[in-house]
Motif scaffolding. Structure first.
Motif, PDB file in Angstrom:
ATOM      1  N   GLU A 234      35.487  86.605  -6.366  1.00 53.74           N
ATOM      2  CA  GLU A 234      35.482  87.610  -5.302  1.00 53.74           C
ATOM      3  C   GLU A 234      34.712  88.826  -5.790  1.00 53.74           C
ATOM      4  O   GLU A 234      34.999  89.360  -6.870  1.00 53.74           O
ATOM      5  CB  GLU A 234      36.908  88.022  -4.961  1.00 53.74           C
ATOM      6  N   VAL A 235      33.727  89.220  -5.019  1.00 54.93           N
ATOM      7  CA  VAL A 235      32.886  90.360  -5.393  1.00 54.93           C
ATOM      8  C   VAL A 235      33.084  91.451  -4.347  1.00 54.93           C
ATOM      9  O   VAL A 235      32.929  91.210  -3.145  1.00 54.93           O
ATOM     10  CB  VAL A 235      31.399  89.956  -5.455  1.00 54.93           C
ATOM     11  N   GLU A 236      33.464  92.605  -4.845  1.00 53.71           N
ATOM     12  CA  GLU A 236      33.664  93.757  -3.950  1.00 53.71           C
ATOM     13  C   GLU A 236      32.436  94.650  -4.050  1.00 53.71           C
ATOM     14  O   GLU A 236      32.090  95.112  -5.144  1.00 53.71           O
ATOM     15  CB  GLU A 236      34.911  94.517  -4.410  1.00 53.71           C
ATOM     16  N   LEU A 237      31.772  94.850  -2.923  1.00 52.67           N
ATOM     17  CA  LEU A 237      30.579  95.696  -2.935  1.00 52.67           C
ATOM     18  C   LEU A 237      30.930  97.110  -2.477  1.00 52.67           C
ATOM     19  O   LEU A 237      31.934  97.308  -1.798  1.00 52.67           O
ATOM     20  CB  LEU A 237      29.516  95.108  -2.013  1.00 52.67           C
ATOM     21  N   VAL A 238      30.103  98.038  -2.874  1.00 52.06           N
ATOM     22  CA  VAL A 238      30.293  99.409  -2.391  1.00 52.06           C
ATOM     23  C   VAL A 238      29.749  99.454  -0.971  1.00 52.06           C
ATOM     24  O   VAL A 238      28.564  99.215  -0.753  1.00 52.06           O
ATOM     25  CB  VAL A 238      29.548 100.422  -3.284  1.00 52.06           C
ATOM     26  N   GLY A 239      30.606  99.696  -0.027  1.00 52.88           N
ATOM     27  CA  GLY A 239      30.179  99.706   1.379  1.00 52.88           C
ATOM     28  C   GLY A 239      30.038  98.290   1.887  1.00 52.88           C
ATOM     29  O   GLY A 239      30.157  97.319   1.122  1.00 52.88           O
ATOM     30  N   PRO A 240      29.807  98.142   3.198  1.00 48.57           N
ATOM     31  CA  PRO A 240      29.670  96.795   3.756  1.00 48.57           C
ATOM     32  C   PRO A 240      28.412  96.095   3.251  1.00 48.57           C
ATOM     33  O   PRO A 240      27.402  96.745   2.990  1.00 48.57           O
ATOM     34  CB  PRO A 240      29.586  97.055   5.264  1.00 48.57           C
ATOM     35  N   ALA A 241      28.502  94.762   3.081  1.00 49.42           N
ATOM     36  CA  ALA A 241      27.347  94.014   2.585  1.00 49.42           C
ATOM     37  C   ALA A 241      26.268  93.959   3.660  1.00 49.42           C
ATOM     38  O   ALA A 241      26.533  93.610   4.796  1.00 49.42           O
ATOM     39  CB  ALA A 241      27.779  92.600   2.229  1.00 49.42           C
ATOM     40  N   GLU A 242      25.050  94.350   3.290  1.00 50.63           N
ATOM     41  CA  GLU A 242      23.920  94.234   4.221  1.00 50.63           C
ATOM     42  C   GLU A 242      23.576  92.755   4.339  1.00 50.63           C
ATOM     43  O   GLU A 242      23.797  91.984   3.409  1.00 50.63           O
ATOM     44  CB  GLU A 242      22.706  94.999   3.669  1.00 50.63           C
ATOM     45  N   ASP A 243      23.028  92.368   5.485  1.00 48.22           N
ATOM     46  CA  ASP A 243      22.660  90.966   5.658  1.00 48.22           C
ATOM     47  C   ASP A 243      21.750  90.485   4.538  1.00 48.22           C
ATOM     48  O   ASP A 243      21.871  89.381   4.040  1.00 48.22           O
ATOM     49  CB  ASP A 243      21.958  90.768   7.007  1.00 48.22           C
ATOM     50  N   GLY A 244      20.837  91.343   4.126  1.00 47.80           N
ATOM     51  CA  GLY A 244      19.879  90.954   3.097  1.00 47.80           C
ATOM     52  C   GLY A 244      20.535  90.637   1.770  1.00 47.80           C
ATOM     53  O   GLY A 244      20.006  89.865   0.978  1.00 47.80           O
ATOM     54  N   VAL A 245      21.689  91.239   1.539  1.00 49.88           N
ATOM     55  CA  VAL A 245      22.372  91.007   0.265  1.00 49.88           C
ATOM     56  C   VAL A 245      23.014  89.629   0.253  1.00 49.88           C
ATOM     57  O   VAL A 245      22.922  88.894  -0.726  1.00 49.88           O
ATOM     58  CB  VAL A 245      23.449  92.097   0.029  1.00 49.88           C
ATOM     59  N   ALA A 246      23.644  89.265   1.365  1.00 50.50           N
ATOM     60  CA  ALA A 246      24.455  88.052   1.353  1.00 50.50           C
ATOM     61  C   ALA A 246      23.781  86.846   1.992  1.00 50.50           C
ATOM     62  O   ALA A 246      23.895  85.727   1.493  1.00 50.50           O
ATOM     63  CB  ALA A 246      25.769  88.335   2.068  1.00 50.50           C
ATOM     64  N   GLU A 247      23.063  87.073   3.074  1.00 57.28           N
ATOM     65  CA  GLU A 247      22.560  85.934   3.850  1.00 57.28           C
ATOM     66  C   GLU A 247      21.221  85.427   3.316  1.00 57.28           C
ATOM     67  O   GLU A 247      20.390  86.196   2.844  1.00 57.28           O
ATOM     68  CB  GLU A 247      22.397  86.332   5.326  1.00 57.28           C
ATOM     69  N   GLY A 248      21.058  84.119   3.427  1.00 52.13           N
ATOM     70  CA  GLY A 248      19.770  83.495   3.090  1.00 52.13           C
ATOM     71  C   GLY A 248      19.380  83.610   1.623  1.00 52.13           C
ATOM     72  O   GLY A 248      18.218  83.426   1.277  1.00 52.13           O
ATOM     73  N   ARG A 249      20.275  83.951   0.779  1.00 51.21           N
ATOM     74  CA  ARG A 249      19.990  84.085  -0.661  1.00 51.21           C
ATOM     75  C   ARG A 249      20.147  82.738  -1.339  1.00 51.21           C
ATOM     76  O   ARG A 249      20.942  81.904  -0.894  1.00 51.21           O
ATOM     77  CB  ARG A 249      20.980  85.031  -1.333  1.00 51.21           C
ATOM     78  N   GLU A 250      19.474  82.592  -2.401  1.00 47.39           N
ATOM     79  CA  GLU A 250      19.714  81.418  -3.245  1.00 47.39           C
ATOM     80  C   GLU A 250      20.685  81.829  -4.322  1.00 47.39           C
ATOM     81  O   GLU A 250      20.451  82.807  -5.035  1.00 47.39           O
ATOM     82  CB  GLU A 250      18.404  80.971  -3.886  1.00 47.39           C
TER      83      GLU A 250
END
Lengths: 317, 253
Positions: A234-250
């Motif tokens: 479980e990773v807690e990010l500062v602020g809400p995760a932007e789409d670019g951070v989480a989506e479509g990543r390898e």
């Protein structure tokens, strides 16, 4: 089948919809065996409380069949102790008297009802306050009184709706011990809730309910075994995760993004925590600011996500 | 256990001495000024009867609505005690409690209206009030089951109370031979109304105090008593409906 081997409750094809047409239960099949603790988990509104009321004999479903103790509903209420989401009492009467009088209504003779009330209120840590009016009780104390009443009723079937609600650690421990004790004595119990650790600890089997449907049923081990990875990160990010951070990543090999809830990302990792450095590096590369990381073994929360396709709890962003 | 609901209801009322004292005081504070007011005999009698009926109706409906909303009715019925037993034992307990709470006010009214000369009307007032309270408690519980809020319950109780008293002949004497006369003759609220009229010195359809309270009056009480039994039977038959209504949708107790 001997009476001992007969299930406490057999529910087949249970369907129910509320007046406004919203489906609460859809073709639920469930057997509650004697001597077992069956957990029912699901997000809010998934039909847990409705199912409990049907099993209690307090709610007639629109469709399906419920067989209690090998027969119909006759006498089922007396043999069933139910703790529902509220804990109403006669507030002007002491906790001890509430429990005693309600046991008497179940047909327990007065002196025995008083003994049982004293015993169970004491076990739940209310011995000192059992003589005080319930009006002076906190929410947790009302809950404990409710649980004391349910256990004191010594019914063949015990139905607990979210029993952990407002309970302190000592009472949770008493509840867990009492449930195990009951199971050994052959009593059947159904308990609903969200507490994965508690359910894993006390339940012989757990049913996952999603939007009124039974999504999975099995022992906690079987259900957790269905989770792909050997660890949950479980990773807690500062602020809400932007789409670019989480989506479509390898992600690193063997790592899968299982759920995203605001700034919290939940990954399942096949090789445990070994992939954590690589995962952190990729998140930082994507511009994420990491507030915290937790690596743990999969639990029933993760199993629910894997088997029901949605998180058990939605946390506020 | 038979009598369990009855005992529970008595324990609850006795565990609230402050509220009990208030329930005893309010009728005294409201009825004594009426008795001393010098209003017309028939009007005073109607106010007494109206108060008794409303006391029973509101006193039954409001707590049942509140107990249903907070889940207490469901809690009691989930013990498996049976909704019919709950209904009958609760009505019996509350009717008697209402009468005892009204007793000081009724005693004051009897004393002010007639001093020591009213043994006969006093007995019929007590019996009439009890009959009216049983009927009012039953109707109040049925109203509680039918409505969806306390405000709605208060409105329906007020309307039902006024209609019931009108049918008992409180606001206009029924024409001889009409259906209204038959309705008044069997109304469970009629004995209380007639007794209060006799007590206040107003003329009454049933005649004098002696004819209302005396041994020869058995026929006059038969209709109202039978109507009350019919109400109890209706509540008994409708018990499962009451249970469903008071415990949320579809519950069957």
């Amino acid at each position: 089948m001997t009476p001992r081997e007969e299930p406490a409750v057999r529910a087949e094809g249970i369907r129910h919809a509320w007046e406004e047409g919203r489906s609460a239960l859809r073709d639920v099949d469930l057997v509650v065996r004697r001597g077992e603790v069956l957990g029912v988990m699901g997000p809010n509104g998934s039909g847990k409380s409705t199912l409990l009321r049907v099993l209690a004999g307090a709610l007639e479903p629109d469709g399906g069949r419920v067989e209690r103790f090998g027969g119909g509903a006759g006498g089922a209420l007396r043999r069933t102790a139910t703790v529902l989401d509220r804990s109403p009492f006669a507030d002007s009467l002491p906790g001890r008297e509430n429990v005693t009088r309600l046991l008497e209504l179940r047909g327990v003779p007065g002196p025995e009802a008083r003994d049982r009330a004293e015993t169970w209120l004491g076990r739940f840590g209310l011995a000192d306050r059992s003589g005080d009016p319930v009006a002076t009780y906190s929410r947790g104390m009302r809950r404990k009184t409710d649980l004391a009443l349910a256990f004191a009723a010594a019914g063949d079937l015990l139905l607990l709706d979210e029993p952990l609600d407002a309970l302190d650690a000592a009472a949770r421990s008493t509840l867990a011990g009492s449930l195990r004790e009951r199971a050994r004595a052959g009593g059947a119990t159904v308990v609903t809730g969200h507490g994965a650790a508690f359910m894993e600890d006390v339940c012989d089997r757990v049913a996952f309910l999603r939007a009124g449907e039974l999504a999975a049923l099995g022992s906690p081990e079987e259900l957790i075994g269905a989770v792909e990875g050997s660890a949950t990160i479980e990773v807690e990010l500062v602020g809400p995760a932007e789409d670019g951070v989480a989506e479509g990543r390898e992600w690193p090999e063997g790592v899968r993004l299982a759920a995203r809830d605001g700034g919290r990302l939940r990954f399942s990792a096949r090789d445990g925590g070994a992939s954590l450095p690589d995962l952190s590096a990729r998140l930082l590369e994507a511009g994420a600011e990491i507030a915290g990381v937790r690596v743990r073994s999969p639990d029933l929360d993760d199993a629910f996500l894997a088997l029901a396709g949605e998180p058990l709890r939605r946390e506020s962003p | 256990m038979t009598g369990g609901v009855w005992r529970l209801e008595w324990r609850i009322v006795l565990s609230r001495p402050g509220r009990l004292a208030w329930s005893v005081s309010v009728p005294v504070l409201l009825l004594v000024p009426v008795a001393l007011s010098g209003a017309a005999d028939a009007h005073r009698a109607t106010v007494y009867a109206l108060f008794v009926v409303f006391f029973g109706l509101f006193g039954a409906a409001a707590p049942v609505i509140r107990d249903a909303e907070r889940g207490w009715v469901e809690r009691v019925l989930l013990t498996g005690c049976g909704v019919r037993r709950w209904l009958v034992e609760r009505t019996a307990a509350h009717s008697l409690q209402d009468l005892l709470q009204l007793a000081p006010a009724l005693a004051a009214v009897i004393w002010i209206e007639g001093g020591a000369r009213v043994a006969l009307p006093a007995a019929s007032v007590t019996a009439g009030a009890l009959l009216a309270l049983v009927a009012a408690n039953l109707v109040g519980t049925l109203v509680a089951a039918a409505v969806r809020s306390l405000a709605e319950g208060a409105l329906v109780c007020a309307g039902a109370g006024l209609v019931a008293l009108h049918l008992a002949g409180a606001f206009r004497p029924p024409s001889p031979g009409s259906w209204q006369e038959t309705a008044a003759a069997v109304s469970p609220f009629r004995p209380a109304l007639s007794s209060f009229r006799n007590l206040a010195g107003a003329t009454d359809l049933w005649g004098s105090a002696a004819s209302v309270a005396g041994w020869g009056s058995a026929g006059l009480w038969t209709g109202p008593a039978a109507a009350t039994l019919l109400l109890i039977a209706c509540a008994w038959i409708g018990g499962p409906w009451v249970g469903r209504r008071l415990t949320g949708t579809d519950n069957h107790f």
